[in-house]
Motif scaffolding. Sequence first.
Motif, PDB file in Angstrom:
ATOM      1  N   ALA A 133     -13.706  14.352  34.531  1.00  0.00           N
ATOM      2  CA  ALA A 133     -15.120  14.295  34.913  1.00  0.00           C
ATOM      3  C   ALA A 133     -15.700  15.665  35.217  1.00  0.00           C
ATOM      4  O   ALA A 133     -16.844  15.967  34.845  1.00  0.00           O
ATOM      5  CB  ALA A 133     -15.293  13.373  36.123  1.00  0.00           C
ATOM      6  N   THR A 134     -14.922  16.523  35.869  1.00  0.00           N
ATOM      7  CA  THR A 134     -15.443  17.831  36.265  1.00  0.00           C
ATOM      8  C   THR A 134     -15.826  18.667  35.051  1.00  0.00           C
ATOM      9  O   THR A 134     -16.913  19.260  34.996  1.00  0.00           O
ATOM     10  CB  THR A 134     -14.412  18.581  37.123  1.00  0.00           C
ATOM     11  OG1 THR A 134     -14.102  17.797  38.280  1.00  0.00           O
ATOM     12  CG2 THR A 134     -14.963  19.931  37.578  1.00  0.00           C
ATOM     13  N   ILE A 135     -14.941  18.728  34.051  1.00  0.00           N
ATOM     14  CA  ILE A 135     -15.227  19.550  32.869  1.00  0.00           C
ATOM     15  C   ILE A 135     -16.249  18.864  31.964  1.00  0.00           C
ATOM     16  O   ILE A 135     -17.095  19.521  31.342  1.00  0.00           O
ATOM     17  CB  ILE A 135     -13.932  19.889  32.099  1.00  0.00           C
ATOM     18  CG1 ILE A 135     -14.234  20.971  31.053  1.00  0.00           C
ATOM     19  CG2 ILE A 135     -13.329  18.672  31.439  1.00  0.00           C
ATOM     20  CD1 ILE A 135     -12.989  21.543  30.424  1.00  0.00           C
ATOM     21  N   ILE A 136     -16.226  17.527  31.895  1.00  0.00           N
ATOM     22  CA  ILE A 136     -17.185  16.801  31.073  1.00  0.00           C
ATOM     23  C   ILE A 136     -18.605  17.044  31.578  1.00  0.00           C
ATOM     24  O   ILE A 136     -19.559  17.132  30.796  1.00  0.00           O
ATOM     25  CB  ILE A 136     -16.857  15.296  31.059  1.00  0.00           C
ATOM     26  CG1 ILE A 136     -15.616  15.045  30.179  1.00  0.00           C
ATOM     27  CG2 ILE A 136     -18.030  14.467  30.537  1.00  0.00           C
ATOM     28  CD1 ILE A 136     -15.111  13.632  30.223  1.00  0.00           C
ATOM     29  N   SER A 137     -18.752  17.197  32.906  1.00  0.00           N
ATOM     30  CA  SER A 137     -20.085  17.423  33.475  1.00  0.00           C
ATOM     31  C   SER A 137     -20.702  18.721  32.968  1.00  0.00           C
ATOM     32  O   SER A 137     -21.922  18.868  32.949  1.00  0.00           O
ATOM     33  CB  SER A 137     -20.003  17.443  35.005  1.00  0.00           C
ATOM     34  OG  SER A 137     -19.279  18.572  35.468  1.00  0.00           O
ATOM     35  N   THR A 138     -19.855  19.664  32.539  1.00  0.00           N
ATOM     36  CA  THR A 138     -20.373  20.942  32.027  1.00  0.00           C
ATOM     37  C   THR A 138     -20.620  20.906  30.525  1.00  0.00           C
ATOM     38  O   THR A 138     -21.247  21.814  29.984  1.00  0.00           O
ATOM     39  CB  THR A 138     -19.384  22.084  32.329  1.00  0.00           C
ATOM     40  OG1 THR A 138     -18.182  21.898  31.565  1.00  0.00           O
ATOM     41  CG2 THR A 138     -19.032  22.129  33.809  1.00  0.00           C
ATOM     42  N   LYS A 139     -20.118  19.869  29.852  1.00  0.00           N
ATOM     43  CA  LYS A 139     -20.221  19.803  28.387  1.00  0.00           C
ATOM     44  C   LYS A 139     -21.366  18.922  27.899  1.00  0.00           C
ATOM     45  O   LYS A 139     -22.018  19.232  26.915  1.00  0.00           O
ATOM     46  CB  LYS A 139     -18.898  19.285  27.795  1.00  0.00           C
ATOM     47  CG  LYS A 139     -17.691  20.162  28.114  1.00  0.00           C
ATOM     48  CD  LYS A 139     -17.857  21.557  27.549  1.00  0.00           C
ATOM     49  CE  LYS A 139     -16.648  22.432  27.861  1.00  0.00           C
ATOM     50  NZ  LYS A 139     -16.837  23.811  27.359  1.00  0.00           N
ATOM     51  N   LEU A 154      -2.316  25.360  26.373  1.00  0.00           N
ATOM     52  CA  LEU A 154      -3.444  26.178  25.954  1.00  0.00           C
ATOM     53  C   LEU A 154      -3.858  27.133  27.066  1.00  0.00           C
ATOM     54  O   LEU A 154      -3.540  26.909  28.240  1.00  0.00           O
ATOM     55  CB  LEU A 154      -4.651  25.287  25.600  1.00  0.00           C
ATOM     56  CG  LEU A 154      -4.465  24.266  24.471  1.00  0.00           C
ATOM     57  CD1 LEU A 154      -5.656  23.321  24.429  1.00  0.00           C
ATOM     58  CD2 LEU A 154      -4.297  24.958  23.133  1.00  0.00           C
ATOM     59  N   SER A 155      -4.577  28.165  26.700  1.00  0.00           N
ATOM     60  CA  SER A 155      -5.163  29.036  27.722  1.00  0.00           C
ATOM     61  C   SER A 155      -6.310  28.295  28.395  1.00  0.00           C
ATOM     62  O   SER A 155      -6.832  27.308  27.865  1.00  0.00           O
ATOM     63  CB  SER A 155      -5.682  30.320  27.083  1.00  0.00           C
ATOM     64  OG  SER A 155      -6.777  30.037  26.224  1.00  0.00           O
ATOM     65  N   LYS A 156      -6.716  28.771  29.577  1.00  0.00           N
ATOM     66  CA  LYS A 156      -7.811  28.132  30.297  1.00  0.00           C
ATOM     67  C   LYS A 156      -9.081  28.139  29.452  1.00  0.00           C
ATOM     68  O   LYS A 156      -9.817  27.140  29.404  1.00  0.00           O
ATOM     69  CB  LYS A 156      -8.073  28.843  31.623  1.00  0.00           C
ATOM     70  CG  LYS A 156      -9.134  28.170  32.493  1.00  0.00           C
ATOM     71  CD  LYS A 156      -9.333  28.905  33.783  1.00  0.00           C
ATOM     72  CE  LYS A 156     -10.323  28.161  34.689  1.00  0.00           C
ATOM     73  NZ  LYS A 156     -11.634  27.905  34.052  1.00  0.00           N
ATOM     74  N   GLU A 157      -9.340  29.250  28.770  1.00  0.00           N
ATOM     75  CA  GLU A 157     -10.538  29.359  27.942  1.00  0.00           C
ATOM     76  C   GLU A 157     -10.492  28.360  26.788  1.00  0.00           C
ATOM     77  O   GLU A 157     -11.497  27.712  26.461  1.00  0.00           O
ATOM     78  CB  GLU A 157     -10.688  30.779  27.401  1.00  0.00           C
ATOM     79  CG  GLU A 157     -10.975  31.837  28.456  1.00  0.00           C
ATOM     80  CD  GLU A 157      -9.754  32.184  29.298  1.00  0.00           C
ATOM     81  OE1 GLU A 157      -8.610  31.861  28.853  1.00  0.00           O
ATOM     82  OE2 GLU A 157      -9.924  32.748  30.388  1.00  0.00           O
ATOM     83  N   ALA A 158      -9.315  28.232  26.153  1.00  0.00           N
ATOM     84  CA  ALA A 158      -9.186  27.313  25.013  1.00  0.00           C
ATOM     85  C   ALA A 158      -9.341  25.861  25.464  1.00  0.00           C
ATOM     86  O   ALA A 158      -9.976  25.050  24.772  1.00  0.00           O
ATOM     87  CB  ALA A 158      -7.837  27.517  24.330  1.00  0.00           C
ATOM     88  N   PHE A 159      -8.764  25.525  26.630  1.00  0.00           N
ATOM     89  CA  PHE A 159      -8.898  24.153  27.128  1.00  0.00           C
ATOM     90  C   PHE A 159     -10.348  23.836  27.450  1.00  0.00           C
ATOM     91  O   PHE A 159     -10.853  22.766  27.097  1.00  0.00           O
ATOM     92  CB  PHE A 159      -8.029  23.934  28.366  1.00  0.00           C
ATOM     93  CG  PHE A 159      -8.055  22.514  28.874  1.00  0.00           C
ATOM     94  CD1 PHE A 159      -7.243  21.549  28.306  1.00  0.00           C
ATOM     95  CD2 PHE A 159      -8.913  22.142  29.901  1.00  0.00           C
ATOM     96  CE1 PHE A 159      -7.286  20.226  28.748  1.00  0.00           C
ATOM     97  CE2 PHE A 159      -8.968  20.832  30.352  1.00  0.00           C
ATOM     98  CZ  PHE A 159      -8.147  19.874  29.775  1.00  0.00           C
ATOM     99  N   ASP A 160     -11.036  24.764  28.112  1.00  0.00           N
ATOM    100  CA  ASP A 160     -12.446  24.551  28.448  1.00  0.00           C
ATOM    101  C   ASP A 160     -13.323  24.470  27.199  1.00  0.00           C
ATOM    102  O   ASP A 160     -14.332  23.766  27.191  1.00  0.00           O
ATOM    103  CB  ASP A 160     -12.956  25.685  29.352  1.00  0.00           C
ATOM    104  CG  ASP A 160     -12.366  25.616  30.746  1.00  0.00           C
ATOM    105  OD1 ASP A 160     -11.797  24.559  31.089  1.00  0.00           O
ATOM    106  OD2 ASP A 160     -12.466  26.609  31.488  1.00  0.00           O
ATOM    107  N   ASP A 161     -12.923  25.173  26.153  1.00  0.00           N
ATOM    108  CA  ASP A 161     -13.713  25.213  24.927  1.00  0.00           C
ATOM    109  C   ASP A 161     -13.535  23.942  24.103  1.00  0.00           C
ATOM    110  O   ASP A 161     -14.495  23.249  23.766  1.00  0.00           O
ATOM    111  CB  ASP A 161     -13.339  26.446  24.113  1.00  0.00           C
ATOM    112  CG  ASP A 161     -14.191  26.592  22.853  1.00  0.00           C
ATOM    113  OD1 ASP A 161     -15.342  26.106  22.870  1.00  0.00           O
ATOM    114  OD2 ASP A 161     -13.713  27.183  21.874  1.00  0.00           O
TER     115      ASP A 161
END
Length: 518
Positions: free
Chosen positions: A26-32, A168-175
Amino acid sequence: MFSIIGASSVGTMIEWYDFYIFGSLATIISTKFFPAGNETLSYLSTLATFAAGFIVRPFGALFFGRLGDLIGRKYTFMVTLLLMGGATFLIGLIPSYETIGMLAPIGVLLLRLLQGLALGGEYGGAATYVAEHSPDNERGYMTSWIQITATAGLIISLIVIAITKASLSKEAFDDYGWRIPFLASIIMVGVSYLIRRNMHESPLFAKVKSEGKTSANPLKESFGNKLNFKFVLLALLGVTMGQGVVWYTGQFYAMSFIEKVMNVPKEQVDSILIWGLCLGTPFFVLFGWLSDKIGRKWIMMAGMLVAILSYRTIYSNMYDRADIKLKTEIVDKATSIAEIKENAKNKNGGMDSVYTVTKAFEDGTTYKEVKTVTLNNGAVDMKDGKAVIDVKKTVTISDSDKWFLVLMVFIQMLFVTMVYGPVAAFLVEMFPVKIRYTSMSLPYHIGNGIFGGLLPAIATFLVTNAKGLNDKAKEARLEIMPVEKPYLEGLWYPIIIAGICFVIGTIYLDSKDNKVND
């Protein structure tokens, strides 16, 4: 018998996995999928979208319950499995808000609604199917394996997310990496479909169908018949709404509280949840088995009562473990850094003034606070006459505090297993074969989908509102009593709902277990 349980459970577990990866991310989905600019509002919007999937579950219960009582248990939850898997896979393909604008949250909402409809038809079918194969003196034990699947789905979702993050790296996971758990579900759904395809119909339903005694109108007989409708209401108000809030408090609200209120990093939160849930899961079977020996009603009522009396103490102690005001700081290790960085969110350029403070404490806890002030043409962004400052706090707790939180989650899991372990057998035994799928599915999914599913959003709103009132009182220097421990205000929702259910269930529920071949 265990091949029947296994075939039913695997599919149900995968459906719960599909349903819960949205909540776990939910936390990352809220930014996408939602507009940037207000992190709290985006998170609440995500929780509301998550809750939407629960709200439509009763409609899925009506639609698929009717099919299950007309054409059979097996074929109905074959359809729900494919519908759930397809919706989950498509969520992983939806472009972000930055790419397609409002079509992103609308698309996610529609797919969440499809997931909710599918899950509304899944549980009743699986529980009924297993119960109608079970001996009378082992029905609680046999159906308790179905009860494990919801928590198992949550555990697997957390493990898959953790493995993906580690790979994955943090950037790749967030992307893009956060999409992998959604896309991977299609493989598990395919395997589950192949397993379920070889299942046979429930013998009790097959007998009723061969004798021409199936219901011509399951909805009318379930809810138009006053006596049966009374039992539907009793199942909802005396069992499932209390069971629903206890279930979601002990698992989803615990996860949300540790991450969003206590500011513990997501990696530690997932580890705490995985350990606590894994340790508690065997007790579903224990209390299901015990319900065959001493009855189901009082185990469920006891679970609600201890939850009601314990929640505020448990969460107060949890919060204290991450409260740096209660810890001894190692002053020499404190750092403070001021930087000017490019604003990645501003397509027209712009800069951020970033202030980073880190602290260390004697028990091994570390604290990091990042304050970001956005500058446009050298001027600070203002709102309502105040500078707009984004503050992110992270409290990385010590190992001893981590295991204390595991213990707190485990204790809450005991409450969950007491109310949830026997409930499938209890509900199945309340209704006759020809309308069982429909009759038991509706109160279950209103209790869990509406009362339980709304818990994270309502509890988060209550906490946010209490903090806002305290801030306003402090700023205006109003002579009113502030809300003491505002972070505990969200617990009033499950406490009140479970309390009402406990009173109704204690007074009106029959403590005698029934047979299912009537």
